[in-house]
Design a protein around this motif. Sequence first.
Motif, short mmCIF file in Angstrom:
data_model
loop_
_atom_site.label_atom_id
_atom_site.label_comp_id
_atom_site.label_asym_id
_atom_site.label_seq_id
_atom_site.Cartn_x
_atom_site.Cartn_y
_atom_site.Cartn_z
N ILE A 94 -4.22 -16.93 6.00
CA ILE A 94 -4.49 -16.13 4.69
C ILE A 94 -5.40 -14.98 4.89
O ILE A 94 -6.33 -14.80 5.66
CB ILE A 94 -5.47 -17.25 4.33
CG1 ILE A 94 -4.77 -18.56 3.49
CG2 ILE A 94 -5.99 -16.59 2.76
CD1 ILE A 94 -5.56 -19.60 3.38
N GLU A 95 -4.83 -13.94 4.12
CA GLU A 95 -5.51 -12.69 4.17
C GLU A 95 -7.09 -12.96 3.70
O GLU A 95 -7.23 -13.33 2.73
CB GLU A 95 -4.85 -11.69 3.49
CG GLU A 95 -5.56 -10.26 3.52
CD GLU A 95 -4.69 -9.09 2.70
OE1 GLU A 95 -5.06 -8.00 2.77
OE2 GLU A 95 -3.84 -9.52 1.90
N ARG B 48 -6.31 -14.37 -5.07
CA ARG B 48 -7.04 -13.74 -3.93
C ARG B 48 -6.87 -12.10 -4.13
O ARG B 48 -7.51 -11.25 -3.83
CB ARG B 48 -6.48 -14.12 -2.60
CG ARG B 48 -7.19 -15.45 -1.98
CD ARG B 48 -6.93 -15.92 -0.66
NE ARG B 48 -5.41 -15.81 -0.37
CZ ARG B 48 -4.74 -16.93 -0.56
NH1 ARG B 48 -5.41 -18.20 -0.83
NH2 ARG B 48 -3.59 -16.93 -0.06
N ARG B 49 -5.59 -11.79 -4.60
CA ARG B 49 -4.90 -10.39 -4.67
C ARG B 49 -5.89 -9.70 -5.84
O ARG B 49 -6.43 -8.71 -5.81
CB ARG B 49 -3.72 -10.25 -5.08
CG ARG B 49 -2.84 -10.26 -3.94
CD ARG B 49 -1.39 -9.76 -4.51
NE ARG B 49 -0.68 -10.92 -4.86
CZ ARG B 49 0.04 -11.99 -4.55
NH1 ARG B 49 -0.05 -12.12 -3.33
NH2 ARG B 49 0.77 -12.69 -5.37
N VAL B 50 -6.31 -10.56 -7.04
CA VAL B 50 -7.22 -10.23 -8.10
C VAL B 50 -8.62 -9.69 -7.49
O VAL B 50 -9.26 -8.67 -7.79
CB VAL B 50 -7.28 -11.09 -9.21
CG1 VAL B 50 -8.19 -10.69 -10.27
CG2 VAL B 50 -5.96 -11.11 -9.92
N ILE B 51 -9.02 -10.67 -6.91
CA ILE B 51 -10.39 -10.35 -6.27
C ILE B 51 -10.41 -9.23 -5.19
O ILE B 51 -11.40 -8.40 -5.27
CB ILE B 51 -10.92 -11.71 -5.57
CG1 ILE B 51 -11.11 -12.61 -6.58
CG2 ILE B 51 -12.19 -11.40 -4.67
CD1 ILE B 51 -11.51 -14.13 -6.00
N MET B 52 -9.49 -9.29 -4.45
CA MET B 52 -9.38 -7.99 -3.34
C MET B 52 -9.32 -6.73 -4.12
O MET B 52 -9.85 -5.84 -3.42
CB MET B 52 -8.08 -8.18 -2.61
CG MET B 52 -8.11 -9.39 -1.52
SD MET B 52 -8.91 -9.50 -0.05
CE MET B 52 -7.81 -8.19 0.84
N ALA B 53 -8.63 -6.72 -5.26
CA ALA B 53 -8.51 -5.39 -6.02
C ALA B 53 -10.05 -5.04 -6.55
O ALA B 53 -10.00 -3.80 -6.65
CB ALA B 53 -7.78 -5.50 -7.11
N GLU B 54 -10.72 -5.85 -6.76
CA GLU B 54 -12.27 -5.45 -7.20
C GLU B 54 -13.14 -5.30 -6.40
O GLU B 54 -14.12 -4.45 -6.49
CB GLU B 54 -12.74 -6.88 -7.90
CG GLU B 54 -12.04 -7.47 -9.30
CD GLU B 54 -12.33 -8.48 -9.90
OE1 GLU B 54 -13.42 -9.10 -9.46
OE2 GLU B 54 -11.85 -8.89 -10.75
#
Length: 64
Positions: free
Chosen positions: A8-9, A46-52
């Motif tokens: 998991i990234e 996770r991608r949504v959070i990573m973008a923030e």
Amino acid sequence: MASARQKIESPCTDVCKIDPDTRLCLGCARSIDEISAWSRMTAEARRVIMAELPHRAAQLKHQR
């Protein structure tokens, strides 16, 4: 051969210190709730959070 469990990234930087004002990790800018739930989140969540995170990290840096 695919592994039984995919890696998991994670944005973790091994600097696990929580800012008392923002309640965000100074290393990765995630909240405690996000950190603890990370491995159970969907890839999309996770991608949504990573973008923030870049925005959060900039705010943390500015506050110091």
